[in-house]
Design a protein around this motif. Sequence first.
Motif, short mmCIF file in Angstrom:
data_model
loop_
_atom_site.label_atom_id
_atom_site.label_comp_id
_atom_site.label_asym_id
_atom_site.label_seq_id
_atom_site.Cartn_x
_atom_site.Cartn_y
_atom_site.Cartn_z
N SER A 1 74.09 41.13 139.92
CA SER A 1 73.56 41.40 138.88
C SER A 1 72.59 42.92 139.08
O SER A 1 72.34 43.84 138.45
N GLU A 2 72.40 42.99 140.00
CA GLU A 2 72.13 45.07 140.54
C GLU A 2 72.56 46.28 139.76
O GLU A 2 72.43 47.24 140.48
N ILE A 3 74.09 46.22 139.79
CA ILE A 3 75.46 47.29 139.43
C ILE A 3 76.01 46.49 138.35
O ILE A 3 77.15 46.38 137.85
N PRO A 4 74.88 46.89 137.48
CA PRO A 4 76.08 46.32 135.57
C PRO A 4 76.81 47.11 134.93
O PRO A 4 77.33 47.06 134.38
N ASP A 5 76.80 48.19 135.39
CA ASP A 5 77.21 49.66 134.80
C ASP A 5 78.86 49.80 135.57
O ASP A 5 80.12 50.58 135.29
N THR A 6 78.75 48.71 137.00
CA THR A 6 80.05 48.74 137.72
C THR A 6 80.57 47.34 137.58
O THR A 6 80.36 45.92 137.09
#
Length: 379
Positions: A76-81
């Motif tokens: 969830s901490e890489i929403p742009d991936t």
Amino acid sequence: MNQIKILHCADLHLGAELSSLGNAARQRREEMLMTFDRIVSLCREEKVELLLIAGDLFESSGVDIGLVHSVQKSLSEIPDTAVAIAPGNHDYISADSPYSEEGWPVNVHIFQSGLTSFELPEKGVCVWGAAFTGTYVTETLLQEPSISQDNTIQICVMHGDLTAENQTSNYNPISPVQIRFSGFDYLALGHIHKRTEILKSGATAYAYCGCPEGRGFDELDEKGVYIGTVYKGGTDLAFRPVCKRMNLEVPVDISGAATNQEAAAIVLHTLKQRYGDCCAENLYKVRLEGALDASYTPDCAAIAVRLADEFYYIKIKDETHVQADLSEFAKENSLKGIFVRKMLDKIDGCKAEEQESQYRRALYIGLKAFDSEVTLNEN
């Protein structure tokens, strides 16, 4: 040129027991989760647009729920991936699968059965994948997809077993011919824990990235992921090490050692010289080699105790031999002479190197037996 930056990983086996490591197992399990977090951080730091997880992210359906929540939080901490997960034979889709838990973030797509796809329209990419729905998949999941003939980049992630044409496998058999006619630009594979180079079949590039963290001495050396770009008709991917520790099998010549203390000192010097500053961090299986006087038989457990404070984990195996003139022994008119002659005949007749090694080992153990040096752990 349209392209997308990807990271390809597989076979983390989070939640594995690692019982062979004894007291180090709990720490090692946590380190494997930290390696997963390191992969996620790499996605953030290098602006990876698509994370491909090619199966066996988890060891089984019975992993701790807290572990599943940790993985969900990291992703969830890489929403742009965008994250694409193709469940494998260990973490297959089922009612009690980790993937059935609530809480998977919106940027994560988990394939549920046969070959399907989802679009990343803003990237000009179509991502394909399939899931194991049981421990065994005997029919290929790589059915010929219906791929558009435009400039959309076609990427597939899948857990499976590379096989020759018409060869069978219980783990999703995939042949190079199927890959050739798939129409994919890149096929990200999982299941085999040793990485391959980036291979090609027709216009399709494909590879196993291997596991990011070795779990035993059948998974040796540096482990990591593939990272780079995929574009229409090609790839620019590079291997990136991410492992916390390496499993290493190392032969060490202790010729001339006369005590366990001397043998331990030679092992310590050899490993420090070979692996430098990171020497202490690795897990070692050391094979003692060389010629020793018949009066000394290495005590592997005792040598390991002497080295325990120097290394994270070390195990010792004795493959030394007696320092002896075999030709002279063979001339003796005695039971020992007969034994040596027969064993040398067997060694001379060997066609396989492994068999020759076994006979030679048996010869040297036999010589120690004649000198009453064999102990119960000599095997």
